[in-house]
Design an enzyme around this catalytic site. Structure first.
Site: not given
Ligand code: XMP
Length: 529
Positions: A187, A95-96, A385, A185, A68, A243
């Protein structure tokens, strides 16, 4: 405050092993949820201040605290609910998330002297369970850092597991309680072993099974739709986009003839698009699709209007009217299906406070007349998605449809500058089709995020044989982008542009000139309007 969605309250078996992500506002937060799901484990993301009852109700097998933008040492900065550390489940702070975990458990965080951003190599001399056997080279991992503050004192019972020269406390853990913190990170794909680390946390440390995959998801969604809809009738506005197409295929499998789709052909579609949609869904898949041929109605309403905003409003209004008229003709429909997906839900919930449920501001459903009181069915509400795309492929939709470029709701209405006329739309459709054909032939379609032709209502002089041509101008637009918020014009090979340009001018006598748009976003937008 967001509340858990329907899926959390039912907790079917494939989402029983679930990870809770608490969002502290990092630009990468959504990526964490996607990576966990790619590892085959169901996850949901909520604002960091999720209330404790909701956390208990969610019943996570592990919790991830995101990064964050704020500073732990600043007064009133966000904290994780203390319950996170009392539930007895593993926690990974990123991280945060690592900083607030450290501070909340008795450690210390201070402002760093420099903001560290980019690649770093961490040293892991004595790996804990998180890092064991995961490395790029002996005891070292290349990771992505993005932080200003750092942990300077770890809480009791923790140990430092990784460091870099500028960040001596780059990862920490308390293995007895299964609390882990990483300053980098995992991710983002720049962290080469990120997938392995997230997999290690969710599978080995939290003990989650790999049940989240397309086949299981389809079974689950079919079961949920049948439970929600019973033997009532459902209406779906089919646009031909990814979609709504996946919703159509899924609902058809779940409830067969209880589904009716309405496809509005507004005269602002690409060449043959209406026929293709009808062929795929009605002829091939046996789905009941009503085609509303509304070209003259839309073009009539647009006549004489050249203001972009006014054009958009007219198209939106006509769409709702046509859709509502078709809906009224149908007997006994009680449900309206929508292709809302998880990012729409997260975005409307906001990363802090907000409402979780917001009707997608897609032009087709926002303002349906009050006499059409539908219940909503939104089977893709919990999916990202890329998950929707995989589902589409698993449901048998062609990849060419699943991986196609986005097409705006107002269609060619925003690609014909100024007043929209049938003559212009017909010319544009042909030019656009040539561009698409050559992009596909050359392999560049897949290398660009979006490409299309634009009609310029100006005439220019040309020469054909011995004659003079005074005809319209077509612009070609192709962009590279991931998020569509910023974009770079695609560096298409000159030879390709030349082929497209020659073909357009030779095959369409009403075009005298072709230009290539070299504007990036910002300051330009992707569409011309
Ligand atoms: P801009 O032109 O704002 O476009 O850079 C960003 C992306 O949004 C698409 N777009 C729309 N999509 N309804 C839609 O469904 C709309 O009214 C609309 N306007 C723009 C555009 O094609 C691009 O992908």
């Amino acid at each position: 405050m967001t509340t858990p969605t329907s899926m959390s309250t039912i907790v079917p078996s494939i989402t029983q092993d679930r990870i809770l992500i608490l969002d502290f506002g990092s630009q990468y937060s959504q990526l964490i949820a996607r990576r966990v799901r790619e590892a085959g484990v169901y996850s949901e993301m909520y604002a960091y201040d999720m209330d404790e009852a909701a956390i208990r109700a969610f019943n996570p097998k592990g919790i991830i605290l995101s990064g964050g933008p704020e500073s732990v040492h600043v007064e009133n900065s966000p904290r994780a609910p203390q319950l996170v550390f009392e539930l007895g489940v593993p926690v990974l702070g990123i991280c945060y998330g690592m900083q607030t975990m450290s501070e909340q458990l008795g450690g210390k965080v201070e402002a760093g002297t420099v903001h560290e951003f980019g690649y770093a190599e961490i040293d892991v001399p004595d790996a804990d369970r998180l890092f064991a056997g995961i490395e790029d080279s002996a005891g070292k991992l290349k990771v992505w850092m993005s932080h200003g503050d750092k942990v300077t004192q770890i809480p009791a019972n923790f140990r430092v597991t990784a460091s870099t020269p500028s960040c001596p406390i780059a990862a920490i853990s308390d293995e007895a309680r299964q609390f882990y913190g990483v300053q980098f990170h995992p991710e983002v794909t720049h962290t080469l072993q990120g997938e392995a680390l997230i997999g290690r946390f969710v599978h080995d440390i939290c003990g989650c099974a790999k049940d989240w995959n397309s086949d299981n998801i389809i079974d689950l969604l079919i079961e949920k739709v049948r439970e929600q809809v019973g033997n009532e009738k459902v209406l779906l506005g089919l646009s031909g986009g990814v979609d709504s197409s996946v919703v159509a295929a899924l609902l058809h499998r779940a409830i067969g003839d209880q589904l009716t789709c309405v496809f509005v052909d507004n005269g602002l579609l690409r060449l043959n698009e209406g026929d293709q949609v009808m062929q795929m869904f009605a002829d091939n898949m046996g789905i009941r699709v009503i085609r509303a041929d509304a070209e003259s109605r839309f073009l009539g309403a647009l006549a004489g209007e050249s203001d972009p905003e006014a054009k958009r409003k007219i198209i939106g209004r006509e769409f709702i009217e046509v859709f509502a008229e078709e809906a009224r003709k149908l007997d006994g429909v009680t449900f309206l299906a929508q292709g809302t997906i998880y990012p729409d839900v997260i975005e409307s919930a906001g990363s802090k406070h907000g409402k979780a449920h917001n009707i997608k501001s897609h032009h087709n459903v926002g303002g349906l007349p009050k006499d059409l009181a539908f219940k909503l069915v939104e089977p893709l509400r919990d999916l990202f998605k890329d998950e929707v795309r995989k589902l589409g492929v698993a449901l048998g939709l062609p990849e060419s449809m699943i991986y196609r470029h986005p097409f705006p709701g107002p269609g060619l209405g925003v690609r014909i500058l100024g007043e929209v006329k049938k003559e212009y739309a017909d010319i544009l459709r042909r030019a656009d089709a040539i561009f698409m054909e050559e992009l596909n032939r050359s392999g560049w379609y897949a290398k660009t995020a979006q490409a299309f032709a634009v009609f310029q209502p100006i005439k220019s002089v040309g020469v054909v044989g011995d004659g003079r041509r005074y005809a319209w101008v077509i612009a070609l637009r192709a962009v590279e982008t991931v998020d569509f918020m910023t974009a770079r014009f695609a560096h298409l090979p000159y030879e390709l542009i030349e082929t497209v340009s020659n073909r357009i001018m030779n095959e369409i006598k009403d075009v005298a000139r072709v230009t290539y748009d070299v504007s990036s976003k910002p300051p330009a937008t992707i569409e011309w309007e």
